[in-house]
Design an enzyme around this catalytic site. Structure first.
Site, PDB file in Angstrom:
ATOM      1  N   ASN A 154     -65.137  64.236  76.469  1.00 15.98           N
ATOM      2  CA  ASN A 154     -65.852  64.519  74.999  1.00 15.98           C
ATOM      3  C   ASN A 154     -64.956  64.310  73.674  1.00 15.98           C
ATOM      4  O   ASN A 154     -65.927  64.251  72.730  1.00 15.98           O
ATOM      5  CB  ASN A 154     -66.097  66.051  75.031  1.00 15.98           C
ATOM      6  CG  ASN A 154     -67.198  66.291  76.203  1.00 15.98           C
ATOM      7  OD1 ASN A 154     -68.143  65.716  76.240  1.00 15.98           O
ATOM      8  ND2 ASN A 154     -66.947  67.368  76.671  1.00 15.98           N
ATOM      9  N   ARG A 204     -69.459  65.171  65.520  1.00 17.38           N
ATOM     10  CA  ARG A 204     -69.860  66.546  65.671  1.00 17.38           C
ATOM     11  C   ARG A 204     -68.800  67.742  65.528  1.00 17.38           C
ATOM     12  O   ARG A 204     -67.750  67.439  65.444  1.00 17.38           O
ATOM     13  CB  ARG A 204     -70.526  66.650  66.976  1.00 17.38           C
ATOM     14  CG  ARG A 204     -71.856  65.899  67.181  1.00 17.38           C
ATOM     15  CD  ARG A 204     -72.449  66.040  68.435  1.00 17.38           C
ATOM     16  NE  ARG A 204     -73.062  64.660  68.916  1.00 17.38           N
ATOM     17  CZ  ARG A 204     -73.271  64.343  70.076  1.00 17.38           C
ATOM     18  NH1 ARG A 204     -73.052  65.223  71.204  1.00 17.38           N
ATOM     19  NH2 ARG A 204     -73.607  62.948  70.307  1.00 17.38           N
ATOM     20  N   HIS A 230     -53.487  69.534  71.215  1.00 17.94           N
ATOM     21  CA  HIS A 230     -54.808  69.966  70.998  1.00 17.94           C
ATOM     22  C   HIS A 230     -55.036  70.105  69.362  1.00 17.94           C
ATOM     23  O   HIS A 230     -54.035  70.568  68.697  1.00 17.94           O
ATOM     24  CB  HIS A 230     -54.716  71.555  71.426  1.00 17.94           C
ATOM     25  CG  HIS A 230     -54.752  71.530  73.119  1.00 17.94           C
ATOM     26  ND1 HIS A 230     -55.665  70.992  74.028  1.00 17.94           N
ATOM     27  CD2 HIS A 230     -53.562  71.922  73.853  1.00 17.94           C
ATOM     28  CE1 HIS A 230     -55.305  71.143  75.016  1.00 17.94           C
ATOM     29  NE2 HIS A 230     -54.243  71.541  75.132  1.00 17.94           N
TER      30      HIS A 230
HETATM   31  O1  CA2 Z   1     -58.621  71.307  70.536  1.00 25.75           O
HETATM   32  C1  CA2 Z   1     -58.455  70.600  71.240  1.00 25.75           C
HETATM   33  O2  CA2 Z   1     -58.117  69.478  71.127  1.00 25.75           O
HETATM   34  C2  CA2 Z   1     -59.288  70.740  72.638  1.00 25.75           C
HETATM   35  O3  CA2 Z   1     -58.638  70.015  73.651  1.00 25.75           O
HETATM   36  C3  CA2 Z   1     -60.603  70.135  72.403  1.00 25.75           C
HETATM   37  C4  CA2 Z   1     -61.475  70.373  73.869  1.00 25.75           C
HETATM   38  C5  CA2 Z   1     -61.566  71.847  74.254  1.00 25.75           C
HETATM   39  O4  CA2 Z   1     -62.218  71.948  75.264  1.00 25.75           O
HETATM   40  C6  CA2 Z   1     -60.318  72.347  74.331  1.00 25.75           C
HETATM   41  O5  CA2 Z   1     -60.035  73.848  74.630  1.00 25.75           O
HETATM   42  C7  CA2 Z   1     -59.163  72.212  73.076  1.00 25.75           C
HETATM   43  C8  CA2 Z   1     -62.894  69.782  73.560  1.00 25.75           C
HETATM   44  C9  CA2 Z   1     -63.074  68.422  73.072  1.00 25.75           C
HETATM   45  C10 CA2 Z   1     -64.677  68.143  72.783  1.00 25.75           C
HETATM   46  O6  CA2 Z   1     -64.395  67.389  71.684  1.00 25.75           O
HETATM   47  C11 CA2 Z   1     -65.048  67.015  70.867  1.00 25.75           C
HETATM   48  C12 CA2 Z   1     -65.383  66.628  69.486  1.00 25.75           C
HETATM   49  C13 CA2 Z   1     -66.013  66.421  68.549  1.00 25.75           C
HETATM   50  C14 CA2 Z   1     -67.481  67.209  69.035  1.00 25.75           C
HETATM   51  C15 CA2 Z   1     -67.759  67.652  70.196  1.00 25.75           C
HETATM   52  C16 CA2 Z   1     -66.616  67.612  71.051  1.00 25.75           C
END
Ligand code: CA2
Length: 153
Positions: free
Chosen positions: A11, A18, A106
């Site tokens: 993602n 988003r 992260h």
């Molecule tokens: O904070 C982070 O970088 C995460 O690795 C991002 C993940 C999340 O599941 C982790 O807990 C923390 C989610 C990535 C999804 O990225 C998106 C970016 C924009 C819009 C929707 C999703």
């Protein structure tokens, strides 16, 4: 020139499009361009790879494990996305390549979010962790990787 891998999981291709309150408005293409420029400034060739597939991420870690062994790569900055909290396979892949320094990164402060984001299977295998600096975290992790493992250190 030695290589550094910027690796992004599921993602993260949506970055900047988003949920800007959580992940900011910088796109993945922007982050990758910034990392390439910073890598070049530091004397490294940065390769960027993103996949929504766990196996593709594992294959890329294996490839860099081989490049590390042959002296062609310095290490990897890795945002495993939600696989952070689920994937023993990614943990095993990093442990399995034996030596490749992986800096876990992260964008958000996962510890200030839902409880299910507090545990990482990747952290015990990581050489360092950068959390909660937004997309600047990738540059911080890249700089940290070079400072800790680069030729002059
Ligand atoms: O904070 C982070 O970088 C995460 O690795 C991002 C993940 C999340 O599941 C982790 O807990 C923390 C989610 C990535 C999804 O990225 C998106 C970016 C924009 C819009 C929707 C999703």
């Amino acid at each position: 020139m030695k290589k550094i891998l910027i690796l992004n999981g599921p993602n993260l291709n949506l970055l900047g499009t988003r949920e800007p309150a959580t992940y900011g408005s910088t796109t993945l293409a922007d982050v990758e361009a910034q990392c390439k420029a910073e890598g070049e400034r530091l004397g490294y060739a940065v390769e960027c790879f993103q996949s929504n597939w766990e196996g593709a991420l594992i294959d890329k870690i294996h490839e860099y494990g081989r490049l590390y062994k042959s002296g062609e790569a310095l290490g990897c900055v890795f945002n495993p996305g939600a696989f952070t909290h689920t994937s023993i396979a990614l943990h095993d892949a990093i442990k399995g390549v034996d030596g490749l320094p992986v800096i876990e990164c992260h964008i958000s402060n996962v510890h200030a979010r839902e409880e299910f984001r507090h545990h990482s299977w990747v952290s015990p295998a990581a050489a360092g962790i950068v959390i909660g600096f937004g997309t600047d975290g990738y540059l911080i992790a890249l700089g940290g990787l070079v400072r800790k493992f680069g030729a002059k250190n």
